[in-house]
Design an enzyme around this catalytic site. Structure first.
Site, PDB file in Angstrom:
ATOM      1  N   ASN A 171      -4.737   6.372  -1.109  1.00 29.82           N
ATOM      2  CA  ASN A 171      -3.979   6.864   0.041  1.00 29.82           C
ATOM      3  C   ASN A 171      -3.391   8.250  -0.195  1.00 29.82           C
ATOM      4  O   ASN A 171      -3.022   8.941   0.761  1.00 29.82           O
ATOM      5  CB  ASN A 171      -2.866   5.886   0.418  1.00 29.82           C
ATOM      6  N   SER A 223       0.820  -1.210   0.000  1.00 29.18           N
ATOM      7  CA  SER A 223       0.000   0.000   0.000  1.00 29.18           C
ATOM      8  C   SER A 223       0.854   1.259   0.000  1.00 29.18           C
ATOM      9  O   SER A 223       0.327   2.359  -0.167  1.00 29.18           O
ATOM     10  CB  SER A 223      -0.916   0.018   1.228  1.00 29.18           C
ATOM     11  N   GLU A 269      -6.580  -1.548  -6.716  1.00 27.97           N
ATOM     12  CA  GLU A 269      -5.745  -0.675  -7.532  1.00 27.97           C
ATOM     13  C   GLU A 269      -4.716  -1.526  -8.271  1.00 27.97           C
ATOM     14  O   GLU A 269      -3.926  -2.231  -7.637  1.00 27.97           O
ATOM     15  CB  GLU A 269      -5.035   0.359  -6.653  1.00 27.97           C
ATOM     16  N   HIS A 299      -3.314  -3.906  -5.381  1.00 28.80           N
ATOM     17  CA  HIS A 299      -3.569  -3.399  -4.030  1.00 28.80           C
ATOM     18  C   HIS A 299      -5.035  -3.589  -3.650  1.00 28.80           C
ATOM     19  O   HIS A 299      -5.910  -2.851  -4.095  1.00 28.80           O
ATOM     20  CB  HIS A 299      -3.182  -1.918  -3.939  1.00 28.80           C
TER      21      HIS A 299
END
Length: 511
Positions: free
Chosen positions: A194, A123, A156, A144
């Protein structure tokens, strides 16, 4: 590009919560899965836990026992990495340590066939860096998943510098056939979610630090007015402040100290105190037995005779608010705008009500020569929002405060008064999210469509940030950010060049 067939064996490394969850997803999609962990017995324990979780669904009538037995039959535990040799795809989900991951993928490259796809569930680490020492880095990508993998929809698909389009497209198609919402991203710090999500936490933390309001009130406003499933303080408590703060630090460091990602001293103090949120029993809220959650600060009932609501200018995004006022029995009178920017003003007698534009009420009152000004916050849907934030200029009388409170209460909304702060709560959060998403698109991290999709599927945002910005009007969003930057004098609020260019050219992100 076609997805991997169900006859393809999937290898998963790491039998913790994430690795076991990914193994479960692949097995549920019909693949034979080899789950490896270098701790003896850990892979078997991971599969046993998968069975327990699935049997809970059987007890609730959501699966049959036969389905569970078939899924478990497709899962094979392995204590030795050699068992992954025949895998068509191997997904690594181990500790976030670059050197360890590099060692694992070097082993896999020597062990597996040349056409085996290699993927990391990292991540935070660079896919380019993980693959750098491989002989064939082009077959390596990020995949991900979000925790818990069997529940969360988003995946992702992250391309490193060497990753081929064929590999990325195959992984995208495969994740889609596994029932996931797949998006493409390039290997930059934070990928999509993120990175773009940082302002959701950062703006809440800044509002709290500046004394605009308290955590419970800010959370309530983002839920009840903004339509978010959780407020930032609730969500940080759930994630864990050690984890959330570490991600913020990682992104901040990776972008060479860009102030947009600057960590909060408020959250740092919680981490230093061991107040990590739910898992420690204390964060912004207490989770100890018998602890009562603080309630948002809401104005008490106000009774006041309301004059007709005079609307000057085109209401635009606040049009549903006027419809709601009419339905509440308030007379609405419309007039042409005298403002150069065409923004709407609402008048209740001598009191001016206006949607925030990123300036504090005091500045706007002085600039526009207004004696009584109350700013109200953005709502996802003014027809259904159950709360709203207000802020008044220093010249606004107590009687005008009461009148504004009575007006929004008549519409059935909880009213919260903030200290006079630029952009209030929902507006500054949404515009900053849109700004970060725009920069991600500008820098080739993702498309506008994938950026919005990722934020909705990955963190349950009520709208994609860029679609939200389109609906507000990009000139208004750009103007709000410019006002925020002027108010604070910080690069943190600088408008993305892509957002600025689209605002000037009147080009939306989704045309």
């Amino acid at each position: 590009m076609a997805a991997l067939p169900t006859s393809a064996v999937i290898g998963v490394i790491g039998a913790g919560a994430m690795g076991a969850g990914i193994a479960q997803v692949a097995a549920q999609a019909g693949h034979s899965v080899v789950l490896h962990d270098n701790q003896p017995g850990a892979a078997k324990a991971g599969i046993d836990n998968i069975r327990r979780q699935l049997e809970k669904r059987v007890a609730k009538g959501k699966m049959t026992q036969g389905d569970v037995d078939n899924i478990i039959a497709r899962l094979q535990p392995a204590d030795a990495i050699n068992a992954l040799a025949d895998s068509r795809l191997v997904i690594e989900a181990i500790v976030e340590n670059l050197e360890i991951k590099r060692q694992v993928f070097a082993q896999l490259e020597a062990l597996c066939s040349p056409d085996t796809l290699l993927a990391s569930n990292t991540s935070s680490l660079s896919i380019t860096s993980i693959a750098a020492n491989l002989e064939r880095p082009e077959r390596m990508a990020g995949l991900h998943f979000f925790n818990p993998a069997p529940v969360m929809k988003l995946v992702e698909v992250v391309s490193g510098l060497a990753t081929t389009n064929e590999v990325a497209d195959t992984l995208y198609a495969t994740a889609s056939t596994w029932g996931k919402v797949a998006v493409h991203a390039s290997s930059t710090p934070g990928f999509i979610v993120n990175r773009v999500a940082r302002p959701f936490y950062a703006e809440g933390l800044r509002l709290l630090q500046e004394g605009a309001s308290d955590a419970a009130t800010i959370d309530a406003l983002l839920r009840q007015a903004g339509g978010f499933r959780m407020g930032p303080f609730e969500l940080m408590d759930l994630i864990g402040h050690d984890v959330n703060y570490a991600v913020t630090r990682s992104v901040f460091d990776a972008y060479y100290g860009d102030t947009r990602f600057k960590p909060s001293l408020v959250q740092q103090a919680l981490v230093e105190a061991g107040r990590l949120g739910r898992k420690s029993g204390q964060g912004f809220y207490s989770y100890h037995e018998h602890s009562a959650k603080p309630q948002p600060a809401i104005s008490g009932p106000v009774q006041a005779e309301l004059p007709p609501l005079v609307v000057q200018g085109e209401p635009g995004v606040i049009a549903p608010l006027l419809e709601r006022a009419q339905e509440a029995g308030i007379e609405v009178v419309r007039r042409e705008s005298l403002q150069q920017d065409g923004t709407a003003r609402l008048y209740l007698g001598d009191l001016v009500l206006a949607l925030s534009d990123g300036r504090c009420a005091a500045e706007r009152a002085v600039n526009e020569g207004l004696e009584a000004l109350v700013l109200f916050d953005l709502c996802l849907d003014y027809r259904s929002a159950s709360a709203i934030a207000l802020a008044a200029s220093h010249m606004t009388s107590p009687e005008a405060h009461q009148l504004a409170t009575a007006f929004f209460q008549r519409l059935g909304m909880d009213v919260t008064w903030l200290t006079d702060t630029p952009g209030l709560v929902v507006l500054r959060t949404v515009t900053m999210l849109a700004n970060e998403a725009a920069d991600a698109v500008l820098q080739g991290v993702c498309s506008a469509q994938d950026g919005d999709l990722a934020m909705q599927a990955g963190v349950n945002y009520p709208r994609g940030p860029l679609a939200w910005a389109d609906s507000l009007g990009l000139p208004f969003v750009h103007r709000t950010l410019t006002h925020l930057q002027q108010s604070y004098g910080e690069e943190r609020y600088r408008s993305s060049f892509l957002l600025r260019r689209n605002a000037l050219s009147e080009e939306s992100f989704h045309e």
